[in-house]
Write an enzyme that holds these catalytic residues in place. Structure first.
Site, short mmCIF file in Angstrom:
data_model
loop_
_atom_site.label_atom_id
_atom_site.label_comp_id
_atom_site.label_asym_id
_atom_site.label_seq_id
_atom_site.Cartn_x
_atom_site.Cartn_y
_atom_site.Cartn_z
N LYS A 166 0.84 -1.21 0.00
CA LYS A 166 0.00 0.00 0.00
C LYS A 166 0.87 1.26 0.00
CE LYS A 166 -2.03 -1.09 3.89
NZ LYS A 166 -1.25 -2.34 4.18
N ARG B 126 11.50 -1.65 11.17
CA ARG B 126 10.41 -1.22 12.05
C ARG B 126 10.23 -2.22 13.19
NH1 ARG B 126 5.31 0.51 8.37
NH2 ARG B 126 4.24 -0.80 9.88
N ARG C 219 -0.16 -9.04 13.33
CA ARG C 219 -0.76 -7.99 12.50
C ARG C 219 -1.63 -8.61 11.40
NH1 ARG C 219 4.35 -5.02 10.63
NH2 ARG C 219 2.96 -3.83 9.30
N ARG D 163 11.79 -5.68 5.15
CA ARG D 163 11.64 -4.24 4.87
C ARG D 163 12.64 -3.42 5.67
NH1 ARG D 163 5.86 -1.58 5.48
NH2 ARG D 163 5.97 -2.60 7.50
N ARG E 107 -9.61 1.10 8.98
CA ARG E 107 -9.07 -0.19 9.38
C ARG E 107 -10.14 -1.07 10.01
NH1 ARG E 107 -3.28 0.47 8.81
NH2 ARG E 107 -2.30 -1.30 9.78
P1 AP5 Z 1 4.95 -1.57 1.83
O1 AP5 Z 1 4.62 -0.79 0.60
O2 AP5 Z 1 5.68 -0.87 2.92
O3 AP5 Z 1 3.65 -2.32 2.37
P2 AP5 Z 1 2.39 -1.78 3.16
O4 AP5 Z 1 1.19 -2.47 2.62
O5 AP5 Z 1 2.37 -0.27 3.15
O6 AP5 Z 1 2.73 -2.36 4.59
P3 AP5 Z 1 2.63 -1.70 6.04
O7 AP5 Z 1 3.32 -2.68 6.97
O8 AP5 Z 1 3.17 -0.30 6.08
O9 AP5 Z 1 1.14 -1.72 6.28
P4 AP5 Z 1 0.45 -1.79 7.60
O10 AP5 Z 1 -0.93 -1.56 7.15
O11 AP5 Z 1 0.62 -2.96 8.48
O12 AP5 Z 1 1.24 -0.72 8.48
P5 AP5 Z 1 0.84 0.75 8.90
O13 AP5 Z 1 2.08 1.56 8.88
O14 AP5 Z 1 -0.35 1.23 8.18
O15 AP5 Z 1 5.81 -2.85 1.35
C1 AP5 Z 1 6.33 -3.78 2.28
C2 AP5 Z 1 7.71 -4.26 1.80
O16 AP5 Z 1 7.56 -5.00 0.59
C3 AP5 Z 1 8.71 -3.15 1.50
O17 AP5 Z 1 9.97 -3.56 1.90
C4 AP5 Z 1 8.64 -2.99 -0.02
O18 AP5 Z 1 9.87 -2.54 -0.56
C5 AP5 Z 1 8.30 -4.40 -0.47
N1 AP5 Z 1 7.43 -4.44 -1.65
C6 AP5 Z 1 6.34 -3.67 -1.90
N2 AP5 Z 1 5.76 -4.03 -3.06
C7 AP5 Z 1 6.50 -5.08 -3.55
C8 AP5 Z 1 6.40 -5.90 -4.72
N3 AP5 Z 1 5.41 -5.71 -5.63
N4 AP5 Z 1 7.31 -6.86 -4.89
C9 AP5 Z 1 8.31 -7.07 -3.97
N5 AP5 Z 1 8.46 -6.32 -2.84
C10 AP5 Z 1 7.56 -5.33 -2.64
O19 AP5 Z 1 0.36 0.50 10.42
C11 AP5 Z 1 1.29 0.20 11.44
C12 AP5 Z 1 0.57 0.22 12.78
O20 AP5 Z 1 0.02 1.53 13.03
C13 AP5 Z 1 -0.66 -0.73 12.87
O21 AP5 Z 1 -0.29 -2.05 13.22
C14 AP5 Z 1 -1.48 -0.03 13.97
O22 AP5 Z 1 -0.93 -0.27 15.24
C15 AP5 Z 1 -1.26 1.45 13.65
N6 AP5 Z 1 -2.28 1.98 12.72
C16 AP5 Z 1 -2.08 2.47 11.46
N7 AP5 Z 1 -3.24 2.86 10.91
C17 AP5 Z 1 -4.20 2.63 11.85
C18 AP5 Z 1 -5.61 2.81 11.87
N8 AP5 Z 1 -6.27 3.32 10.80
N9 AP5 Z 1 -6.27 2.46 12.99
C19 AP5 Z 1 -5.64 1.94 14.07
N10 AP5 Z 1 -4.29 1.73 14.11
C20 AP5 Z 1 -3.59 2.08 13.00
#
Ligand code: AP5
Length: 220
Positions: free
Chosen positions: A13, A161, A172, A127, A88
């Site tokens: 994402k 991270r 997660r 990552r 979420r």
């Molecule tokens: P990346 O693009 O970073 O993936 P992502 O889907 O953004 O993953 P996240 O871990 O950031 O999502 P998340 O939803 O768990 O975390 P968030 O920060 O929102 O790609 C991942 C890796 O793969 C990278 O190394 C990239 O280079 C590689 N990659 C990407 N595409 C690829 C491809 N096509 N091929 C190969 N490699 C690839 O949330 C973190 C925490 O914050 C949550 O657990 C929660 O505690 C809190 N939080 C955030 N939002 C909320 C909310 N709305 N409500 C409550 N708590 C929240």
């Protein structure tokens, strides 16, 4: 246009949100980044969020919704918005619908990125992130040109991270399945434009599919 990027942790994402926003000159609202920024600046909200995030749990809705509303209100009505990591759960989706309605906007597309769990686990545990500018890399799939140096800002010392450790990653994914995945049904039942995109392809292939889906039906 208001586009939601929905999908499990690690599906891409963040990677795709940056590419889409840069291509279309849209704004991103990334709740994970907003929460991590609040943690870095030591605000009360950041302190409250830390324990939830490190454990892989969702941060309470009222904290996240307030952050999103503040950010959304600062974006001009004619500018496209990409949501990454929000909503979420159903309560957040309802809060978003109300906020958008107040601003005369609505959710136009829900782009659902999908990939198998073993792919997600590999992406997350490999990552690495630049602590200075937030650029995202992967030790195997998207390594920086120079080992441990950020391609974008030149900072040396990429970090892993806290919540990308294998045991937290698995939790997660469970939280996603139980709390976030039901949003697919929620938006389908609401007859929103939900587009499923295979995220288990190269970054460029997913980028093209995401862009085509975001722009489908939009006047050039
Ligand atoms: P990346 O693009 O970073 O993936 P992502 O889907 O953004 O993953 P996240 O871990 O950031 O999502 P998340 O939803 O768990 O975390 P968030 O920060 O929102 O790609 C991942 C890796 O793969 C990278 O190394 C990239 O280079 C590689 N990659 C990407 N595409 C690829 C491809 N096509 N091929 C190969 N490699 C690839 O949330 C973190 C925490 O914050 C949550 O657990 C929660 O505690 C809190 N939080 C955030 N939002 C909320 C909310 N709305 N409500 C409550 N708590 C929240």
């Amino acid at each position: 246009m208001v586009v939601i990027l929905l999908g499990p942790p690690g599906v891409g994402k963040g990677t795709q949100g940056v590419l889409l926003a840069d291509a279309l000159d849209w704004e991103r609202i990334v709740t994970g980044d907003l929460l991590r920024a609040a943690r870095r600046s030591g605000t009360e909200l950041g302190r409250k969020a830390k324990a939830y995030m490190d454990a892989g749990e969702l941060v309470p809705d009222e904290l996240v919704v307030a952050l999103v509303e503040e950010r959304l209100e600062g974006i001009p009505a004619e500018t496209g918005v990409i949501f990454d990591g929000f909503p979420r759960n159903v309560a957040q989706a309802e809060a978003l619908a109300e906020s958008l309605q107040r601003l005369g906007r609505q959710v136009d597309k829900v782009l659902l990125l999908e990939a198998p769990d073993d792919v997600l686990e590999k992406r997350l545990t490999g990552r690495r992130t630049c602590p200075q500018c937030g650029a995202v890399f992967h030790v195997e799939f998207e390594p920086p040109a120079v080992d441990d140096v950020c391609d974008r800002c030149g900072h040396r010392g990429l970090i892993q991270r806290e919540d990308d450790r294998p045991e937290t990653v698995r939790h997660r994914l469970e939280v996603y399945r139980s709390q976030t995945e039901p949003l697919v049904r929620y938006y389908e039942d609401a007859e929103a434009d939900v587009v499923r995109i295979d995220g288990d392809r190269s970054v460029d292939q997913v980028r093209d599919a995401v862009r085509a889906a975001a722009m489908e039906g939009v006047e050039a």
